[in-house]
Design an enzyme around this catalytic site. Structure first.
Site, mmCIF file in Angstrom:
data_model
loop_
_atom_site.group_PDB
_atom_site.id
_atom_site.type_symbol
_atom_site.label_atom_id
_atom_site.label_comp_id
_atom_site.label_asym_id
_atom_site.label_seq_id
_atom_site.Cartn_x
_atom_site.Cartn_y
_atom_site.Cartn_z
ATOM 1 N N LYS A 22 0.746 -1.263 -0.164
ATOM 2 C CA LYS A 22 -0.036 -0.013 -0.147
ATOM 3 C C LYS A 22 0.850 1.384 0.168
ATOM 4 O O LYS A 22 0.812 2.073 -0.692
ATOM 5 C CB LYS A 22 -1.056 0.020 1.436
ATOM 6 C CG LYS A 22 -1.473 1.177 1.662
ATOM 7 C CD LYS A 22 -2.352 1.235 2.677
ATOM 8 C CE LYS A 22 -1.568 1.739 3.992
ATOM 9 N NZ LYS A 22 -1.411 3.151 4.260
ATOM 10 N N ASN A 23 1.889 1.303 0.766
ATOM 11 C CA ASN A 23 2.698 2.343 0.977
ATOM 12 C C ASN A 23 3.796 2.807 -0.037
ATOM 13 O O ASN A 23 4.207 3.860 -0.290
ATOM 14 C CB ASN A 23 3.425 2.548 2.406
ATOM 15 C CG ASN A 23 2.042 2.802 3.417
ATOM 16 O OD1 ASN A 23 1.054 3.182 3.213
ATOM 17 N ND2 ASN A 23 2.661 2.690 4.506
ATOM 18 N N CYS A 116 -5.858 12.239 12.210
ATOM 19 C CA CYS A 116 -6.545 10.988 12.116
ATOM 20 C C CYS A 116 -6.419 10.667 13.509
ATOM 21 O O CYS A 116 -5.850 10.944 14.524
ATOM 22 C CB CYS A 116 -5.879 10.096 11.061
ATOM 23 S SG CYS A 116 -4.169 9.796 11.571
ATOM 24 N N ARG A 121 -1.128 14.958 12.413
ATOM 25 C CA ARG A 121 -0.657 14.738 10.957
ATOM 26 C C ARG A 121 -0.550 16.349 10.269
ATOM 27 O O ARG A 121 -1.106 16.604 9.481
ATOM 28 C CB ARG A 121 -1.453 14.004 10.314
ATOM 29 C CG ARG A 121 -1.957 12.591 10.758
ATOM 30 C CD ARG A 121 -0.844 11.725 11.001
ATOM 31 N NE ARG A 121 -0.338 11.145 9.877
ATOM 32 C CZ ARG A 121 -0.480 9.950 9.464
ATOM 33 N NH1 ARG A 121 -1.754 9.475 9.469
ATOM 34 N NH2 ARG A 121 0.067 9.689 8.327
ATOM 35 N N LYS A 161 12.778 17.056 10.422
ATOM 36 C CA LYS A 161 12.652 15.717 11.167
ATOM 37 C C LYS A 161 12.184 14.883 9.830
ATOM 38 O O LYS A 161 12.136 15.126 8.844
ATOM 39 C CB LYS A 161 11.430 15.925 12.015
ATOM 40 C CG LYS A 161 10.071 15.975 11.540
ATOM 41 C CD LYS A 161 9.058 16.162 12.630
ATOM 42 C CE LYS A 161 8.872 15.081 13.809
ATOM 43 N NZ LYS A 161 7.682 15.434 14.502
ATOM 44 N N ASP A 306 4.268 1.257 12.030
ATOM 45 C CA ASP A 306 3.327 0.626 11.591
ATOM 46 C C ASP A 306 3.126 -0.867 11.906
ATOM 47 O O ASP A 306 1.856 -1.514 11.507
ATOM 48 C CB ASP A 306 3.263 0.539 10.035
ATOM 49 C CG ASP A 306 3.194 2.158 9.344
ATOM 50 O OD1 ASP A 306 3.162 2.278 8.333
ATOM 51 O OD2 ASP A 306 2.758 2.971 10.167
ATOM 52 N N ARG A 398 -8.789 -0.656 4.625
ATOM 53 C CA ARG A 398 -8.025 0.359 3.803
ATOM 54 C C ARG A 398 -6.378 -0.070 3.517
ATOM 55 O O ARG A 398 -5.990 0.257 2.654
ATOM 56 C CB ARG A 398 -7.771 1.538 5.083
ATOM 57 C CG ARG A 398 -8.884 2.335 5.359
ATOM 58 C CD ARG A 398 -8.402 3.699 6.203
ATOM 59 N NE ARG A 398 -7.547 4.323 5.326
ATOM 60 C CZ ARG A 398 -6.583 5.370 5.852
ATOM 61 N NH1 ARG A 398 -6.833 5.620 7.169
ATOM 62 N NH2 ARG A 398 -5.637 5.678 5.412
HETATM 63 C C1 EPZ Z 1 4.037 7.415 6.005
HETATM 64 O O1 EPZ Z 1 3.191 8.710 6.516
HETATM 65 C C2 EPZ Z 1 3.020 6.163 6.064
HETATM 66 N N1 EPZ Z 1 1.761 6.412 5.030
HETATM 67 C C3 EPZ Z 1 2.599 5.797 7.195
HETATM 68 O O2 EPZ Z 1 1.947 4.621 7.320
HETATM 69 C C4 EPZ Z 1 4.099 5.548 8.316
HETATM 70 O O3 EPZ Z 1 3.363 5.448 9.484
HETATM 71 C C5 EPZ Z 1 4.761 7.128 8.074
HETATM 72 O O4 EPZ Z 1 5.035 7.290 6.742
HETATM 73 C C6 EPZ Z 1 6.109 6.804 8.956
HETATM 74 O O5 EPZ Z 1 6.869 7.751 9.082
HETATM 75 C C7 EPZ Z 1 1.938 6.340 3.831
HETATM 76 O O6 EPZ Z 1 3.066 5.977 3.204
HETATM 77 C C8 EPZ Z 1 0.865 6.468 2.992
HETATM 78 P P1 EPZ Z 1 5.437 11.142 8.136
HETATM 79 P P2 EPZ Z 1 3.551 10.191 6.561
HETATM 80 O O7 EPZ Z 1 5.744 12.368 7.320
HETATM 81 O O8 EPZ Z 1 4.519 10.275 5.344
HETATM 82 C C9 EPZ Z 1 5.553 14.516 11.408
HETATM 83 C C10 EPZ Z 1 0.114 3.294 7.580
HETATM 84 O O9 EPZ Z 1 -0.366 2.613 8.407
HETATM 85 N N2 EPZ Z 1 5.351 15.519 10.397
HETATM 86 O O10 EPZ Z 1 6.613 10.181 7.884
HETATM 87 O O11 EPZ Z 1 2.337 10.963 6.559
HETATM 88 C C11 EPZ Z 1 4.347 13.279 11.527
HETATM 89 O O12 EPZ Z 1 3.438 14.023 12.183
HETATM 90 C C12 EPZ Z 1 0.475 4.825 7.732
HETATM 91 O O13 EPZ Z 1 0.301 2.880 6.444
HETATM 92 C C13 EPZ Z 1 5.168 16.930 10.765
HETATM 93 O O14 EPZ Z 1 5.348 17.082 11.960
HETATM 94 O O15 EPZ Z 1 4.559 10.501 7.731
HETATM 95 C C14 EPZ Z 1 5.065 12.373 12.256
HETATM 96 O O16 EPZ Z 1 4.999 12.532 13.638
HETATM 97 C C15 EPZ Z 1 0.044 5.485 8.946
HETATM 98 N N3 EPZ Z 1 5.138 17.827 9.707
HETATM 99 C C16 EPZ Z 1 6.337 12.168 11.595
HETATM 100 O O17 EPZ Z 1 6.366 13.526 11.016
HETATM 101 C C17 EPZ Z 1 5.128 17.359 8.377
HETATM 102 O O18 EPZ Z 1 4.787 18.497 7.684
HETATM 103 C C18 EPZ Z 1 6.607 11.065 10.540
HETATM 104 O O19 EPZ Z 1 5.608 11.268 9.590
HETATM 105 C C19 EPZ Z 1 5.100 16.037 8.189
HETATM 106 C C20 EPZ Z 1 5.052 15.132 9.039
#
Ligand code: EPZ
Length: 419
Positions: A22-23, A116, A121, A161, A306, A398
């Site tokens: 999916k991802n 969510c 997010r 980050k 995840d 999903r």
């Molecule tokens: C991806 O989400 C995955 N989703 C998530 O899987 C996965 O848990 C996550 O990466 C891991 O890091 C998909 O690939 C569709 P991030 P993403 O940006 O990209 C913070 C599942 O269950 N952040 O890497 O949305 C954020 O809040 C899902 O399949 C900011 O602060 O996650 C989080 O704490 C859940 N500001 C951290 O970074 C921003 O502008 C990592 O989030 C963006 C992110």
């Protein structure tokens, strides 16, 4: 709404085909907007998140045809620059369409994704990338409205980050920029490599995928491609944890060992036997002793957030005390209270969960709160004594394709009912 009824206590024995990731699939589908030629993706899992994204792409102007796990996407022309809230709120990653819309046409209106169950997010880092690239944006009535004057300019940018989505976002914008871009503190997740490799096959010039520093030399245009969606590492890990809890022996087919190396090392320490061959992995649990483990989620190659809910279900029946620290999302313990309803002994202390193993979980009525929590409750239901009913199972659909039937084919007793 569908629920699952699980009659626990069965060992898992059999073969399980792992579906497309999916991802990896979602960003690769979004990348199809980067060209006005046809993109064909194979081994696409027909998940509700994939269906949601197909609807969003069609609303933008993509001609999408899904036949027997093959998805062809052809956006001859972007006819609508707006990704609406009613679709984006269902699947946050659709926010990423902002990148190709801006790269290809220079204008986009994309709904703020909203939070969510697992966290708020935020999108502050995405907005910082736009600003650095001199792409003007405003936020009006819940939408990011962005417009660029002239070509995107290549930039050097350091993510404050780790963010998988921001790394995907940057890769797509920079691929069609004017000049060279450097991204520091980039995410190293396999999904970043899969997206980057697709873009390279489409004509992008990208170096350093899988490392913290990625260099992208912008090109004029990207071209048609046919690509296979890689196996889902989170589905692979979920089944490996499930059989480690129930006992038995399963063989996971068409999947990848390397992407779950850390998990397999941990499962071996808890008492499972892992054997890998070219395209499959067998996991065997011959006795019911489960050693406790301490887990800290982190960006790849650390322990994936995840799989946190799933490994917690295993730890609830270990013969000792485990600690799980969630370092990525601020609210990813919604499954804890549901596991406690089944007799688990879990105490929460901010971003830490302390789990004291119990002899037996008992079947109960529980509620799925998010995608990976659903899998955690299924694993708990598989080992619990008696009947477990899991409601709101739309969360599961999903991101896991046919998970209940795949488990039933290995001896589980799971019934899906509609209420
Ligand atoms: C991806 O989400 C995955 N989703 C998530 O899987 C996965 O848990 C996550 O990466 C891991 O890091 C998909 O690939 C569709 P991030 P993403 O940006 O990209 C913070 C599942 O269950 N952040 O890497 O949305 C954020 O809040 C899902 O399949 C900011 O602060 O996650 C989080 O704490 C859940 N500001 C951290 O970074 C921003 O502008 C990592 O989030 C963006 C992110």
């Amino acid at each position: 709404m569908d629920s699952l009824i699980i009659n626990g206590g069965k060992k898992l024995i059999g073969d399980i085909p792992i579906s497309g990731s999916k991802n990896a699939c979602l960003p690769m589908m979004i990348a199809s907007l980067m060209t006005d030629e046809k993109v064909t993706l194979k081994n696409v899992p027909l998940l509700s998140d994939v269906k949601t994204l197909i609807s969003i792409l069609e609303s933008i102007g993509t001609n999408a045809v899904y036949i027997n796990k093959n998805l062809s996407l052809h956006t001859k022309e972007i006819i609508n620059h707006r990704a609406s809230y009613d679709l984006v709120k269902k699947m946050r990653a659709s926010f990423w369409v902002l990148a190709p819309l801006l790269a290809k046409s220079g204008y986009a209106e994309v709904s703020l994704p909203g939070g969510c169950a697992i966290g708020t997010r935020p999108i502050n880092l995405y907005l910082k990338i736009l600003k650095e690239m001199n792409i003007n944006y405003t936020i009006n009535n819940g939408y990011v409205v962005a417009k660029r004057e002239g070509p995107i300019k290549g930039i050097n940018f350091k993510l404050e980050k780790k963010s998988v989505g921001c790394t995907h976002f940057f890769l797509m914008l920079a691929s069609l920029a004017n000049g060279t871009s450097k991204l520091s503190n980039a995410s190293c997740e396999p999904e970043v490599i899969h997206l980057g490799s697709l873009l390279i096959k489409m004509g992008a010039k990208i170096k350093g995928l899988g490392s913290k520093k990625i260099i992208i030399e912008g090109v004029e245009k990207l071209n048609s491609i046919t690509e296979i969606i890689p196996s889902d590492r989170i589905e692979t890990g979920t089944f490996a944890i499930a059989v480690s809890a129930t006992g038995g022996k399963i063989k996971l087919e068409n999947t990848n060992y390397e992407e779950n190396k850390l998990l397999f090392n941990i499962l071996e320490k808890t008492g499972s036997i892992i054997n890998k061959s070219k395209n499959s992995i067998s996991i065997e649990k011959t006795h019911n002793r489960i050693n406790p483990a301490n887990i800290k989620t982190s960006a790849y190659p650390g322990f994936p957030t995840d799989l946190q809910a799933q490994i917690m279900a295993l730890m609830t029946i270990s013969n000792g005390k485990s600690e799980i620290k969630e370092n990525i999302f601020e609210n990813r313990f919604m499954h804890v209270q549901e596991l406690v309803r089944m007799g688990a002994n879990i105490k929460l202390d901010k971003d830490r969960a302390i789990i004291k193993g119990v002899k037996q979980l008992n079947g109960a009525d529980v509620m799925a709160t998010d995608l990976r929590a659903s899998a955690s409750l299924i694993i708990a239901g598989l080992v619990a004594k008696g009947i477990t009913k899991i409601s709101r199972i739309y969360h599961l659909d999903r991101g896991f394709y046919n998970l209940d039937n795949k488990l039933n084919n290995c001896g589980a007793s799971i019934k899906r009912i509609s209420e």
